[in-house]
Structure formats: C-alpha cells, structure tokens
Write an enzyme that holds these catalytic residues in place. Structure first.
Site, mmCIF file in Angstrom:
data_model
loop_
_atom_site.group_PDB
_atom_site.id
_atom_site.type_symbol
_atom_site.label_atom_id
_atom_site.label_comp_id
_atom_site.label_asym_id
_atom_site.label_seq_id
_atom_site.Cartn_x
_atom_site.Cartn_y
_atom_site.Cartn_z
ATOM 1 N N LYS A 1 0.019 3.982 2.652
ATOM 2 C CA LYS A 1 0.544 3.672 3.985
ATOM 3 C C LYS A 1 2.027 4.005 4.057
ATOM 4 C CE LYS A 1 -1.996 -0.261 5.879
ATOM 5 N NZ LYS A 1 -1.830 -1.562 6.536
ATOM 6 N N ARG B 1 -2.147 5.479 12.555
ATOM 7 C CA ARG B 1 -0.858 4.995 12.052
ATOM 8 C C ARG B 1 0.286 5.898 12.521
ATOM 9 N NH1 ARG B 1 -2.597 4.558 7.504
ATOM 10 N NH2 ARG B 1 -3.166 2.405 7.931
ATOM 11 N N LYS C 1 -3.606 14.492 8.037
ATOM 12 C CA LYS C 1 -3.963 13.151 8.518
ATOM 13 C C LYS C 1 -2.890 12.643 9.490
ATOM 14 C CE LYS C 1 -4.992 8.405 7.153
ATOM 15 N NZ LYS C 1 -5.023 7.373 6.120
ATOM 16 N N ASP D 1 -0.616 -3.348 10.771
ATOM 17 C CA ASP D 1 -1.970 -3.814 10.488
ATOM 18 C C ASP D 1 -2.932 -2.831 11.129
ATOM 19 O OD1 ASP D 1 -3.384 -6.101 9.151
ATOM 20 O OD2 ASP D 1 -4.457 -6.002 11.047
ATOM 21 N N ASN E 1 0.835 -1.194 0.000
ATOM 22 C CA ASN E 1 0.000 0.000 0.000
ATOM 23 C C ASN E 1 0.881 1.259 0.000
ATOM 24 O OD1 ASN E 1 -1.615 2.185 0.775
ATOM 25 N ND2 ASN E 1 -3.039 0.860 1.884
HETATM 26 P P1 IMP Z 1 -4.717 -3.347 6.545
HETATM 27 O O1 IMP Z 1 -5.045 -4.800 6.750
HETATM 28 O O2 IMP Z 1 -3.826 -2.803 7.613
HETATM 29 O O3 IMP Z 1 -4.224 -3.022 5.181
HETATM 30 O O4 IMP Z 1 -6.051 -2.523 6.731
HETATM 31 C C1 IMP Z 1 -7.313 -3.100 6.553
HETATM 32 C C2 IMP Z 1 -8.252 -2.170 5.873
HETATM 33 O O5 IMP Z 1 -8.587 -1.119 6.762
HETATM 34 C C3 IMP Z 1 -7.724 -1.513 4.614
HETATM 35 O O6 IMP Z 1 -8.042 -2.264 3.491
HETATM 36 C C4 IMP Z 1 -8.434 -0.210 4.591
HETATM 37 O O7 IMP Z 1 -9.660 -0.362 3.927
HETATM 38 C C5 IMP Z 1 -8.714 0.072 6.065
HETATM 39 N N1 IMP Z 1 -7.734 1.039 6.597
HETATM 40 C C6 IMP Z 1 -6.645 0.798 7.343
HETATM 41 N N2 IMP Z 1 -6.005 1.940 7.626
HETATM 42 C C7 IMP Z 1 -6.710 2.918 7.023
HETATM 43 C C8 IMP Z 1 -6.524 4.304 6.921
HETATM 44 O O8 IMP Z 1 -5.572 4.918 7.419
HETATM 45 N N3 IMP Z 1 -7.465 4.952 6.223
HETATM 46 C C9 IMP Z 1 -8.531 4.333 5.630
HETATM 47 N N4 IMP Z 1 -8.731 3.044 5.673
HETATM 48 C C10 IMP Z 1 -7.818 2.324 6.369
#
Ligand code: IMP
Length: 209
Positions: A34, A193, A187, A87, A31
C-alpha cells in the site's frame, strides 16, 4: 494504536500544534505494498510521504470512510503529525457487497480460495474495490477521499504482484488480467487507492498554496 518508541521520540521532536502543510506526510500502515503504491502516486504531485508503522485497533464499522477517518484522527492526535490512513475493501455484487469493510478478516480466514469457492455456480462475478483515504493534521479538520475500480472476480488465482485479493480481481481497464498480473505502475493507473490518492493530492496542493 501503539506507536513504537522511535516514533514517540520523533514525535516529541516534531510536535508542533501549527504544523505547516507542505512538509512530509505520514502514511500510517503496516502494508508495504500500500505504501509503495501511495508513494509512487504522490511523487507525481511532488508530495513526500513516509511510512509510519503502527498497530491500529480493529475499528468495526460497516463504512470504510468512517474506519479511515477514525484511524487518521487517532493517529494524528497521538503523533501530532499530518497523517493519511487508508481503508479499502472488496465489494462483490453477487454477495450483496460482501466482504466489503470486513475484507481484511475475510482475507485472513477464507482467503482468495474461499472467495472463489463462494462464487462457484454464480454467473455474475462483478465486483469493485473501494478505497477511503483520510487525512488529518494537527489543528485541521479531517478530510476523506474515495476511489473505486470496477471489475470482476477471476475464475482462477493468477499473478504474483501486489497483495491481498489482487490475484483474483480483473479490472475493467485491463480485460483478462488480474491486478496480480500487472506492474505497480499499471495498477496505479486505475486502482481504487490511486484514484482516492489523486483526489487527496489535488486538494492538498490547493490547500498548501
Ligand atoms: P485494509 O483494511 O484497507 O488493509 O484492506 C482490507 C483487505 O482488503 C486487505 O487485507 C486486502 O486483502 C484487501 N485489499 C485492500 N486493498 C487491496 C488491493 O489494492 N488489492 C488487493 N486486496 C486489497
């Protein structure tokens, strides 16, 4: 986890069981949003970070901390590099914390629109994003840092910035604006994060010195 050939080559060159702290850290993610957020936060601490793209296995656990830790251990063992795995999840009060650790699956299946539909008729739109940042380096213990941002789910999808659920999350610190309507710097002032990464950075600098 599948690491590309170029990474394997790099890994062979860098493989060193006593990798000293202070060199580049690798953020394992596909990502780019991120990574960009992390790069900007860590730059303030003079910590250099590179993006390491890798196919992560879908670890099923109802705890984001465990998911991040297992990912970091796996990635560091495979690459012999000091890595960060993050995560995150969106936890909605009216849905008893759903989608939480299943946010990625829910984003792919229901999407932002699906979340707005699930909340139709609910007065309570309170929610929080949580982030777990796990660090693991060769010969080191795994460390994990948590960050939370509280806010609410907007009534409509607004804003083009960021990713994922950003256009439907209004953080308390920016009332009336979604993450999708904020710059990355804005943000980063308040996000889950950035909070987890700042805790990591403070620990990391102490370890290094
Ligand atoms: P991940 O498994 O850490 O990639 O996050 C799981 C899901 O949560 C992602 O697919 C995003 O849809 C959502 N997500 C995580 N962090 C954010 C953020 O900072 N903004 C918006 N959506 C987020």
């Amino acid at each position: 986890m599948i690491i590309g050939n170029h990474i394997k080559r790099e890994t062979r060159q860098l493989a060193d069981k006593t990798f000293p702290l202070g060199r580049l850290i690798y953020f394992v993610t596909n990502n780019v949003h991120k990574f960009n957020e992390a790069r900007l936060v860590l730059a303030k601490y003079n910590i250099a970070v590179a993006m390491l793209r890798a196919k992560m296995p879908e670890i099923q656990d109802d705890n984001i901390e465990n998911i991040a830790k297992i990912g970091a251990i796996e990635a560091s063992r495979k690459t012999h590099l000091p890595v960060i795995v993050e995560d995150a999840g969106l936890f909605i009060d009216a849905l008893n914390g759903f989608p939480g650790p299943y946010s990625s699956y829910v984003y792919r299946t229901l999407g932002k629109e699906g979340i707005l539909r699930l909340l139709e008729g609910y007065e309570n739109r309170r929610a929080r994003f949580k982030s777990a940042v796990a660090f693991h380096g060769p010969g080191m213990e795994t460390k994990c840092f948590l960050g939370v941002v509280k806010g609410k789910i907007s009534k409509t999808i607004r804003g083009e910035s960021g990713f994922g659920f950003d256009p439907i999350f209004e953080p308390d610190e920016f009332p009336g604006r979604t993450f999708g309507e904020l710059s990355v710097e804005e943000k980063n002032r308040v996000s889950h994060r950035s909070r987890a990464l700042r805790s990591f950075a403070e620990w990391y600098l102490k370890m290094k010195n």
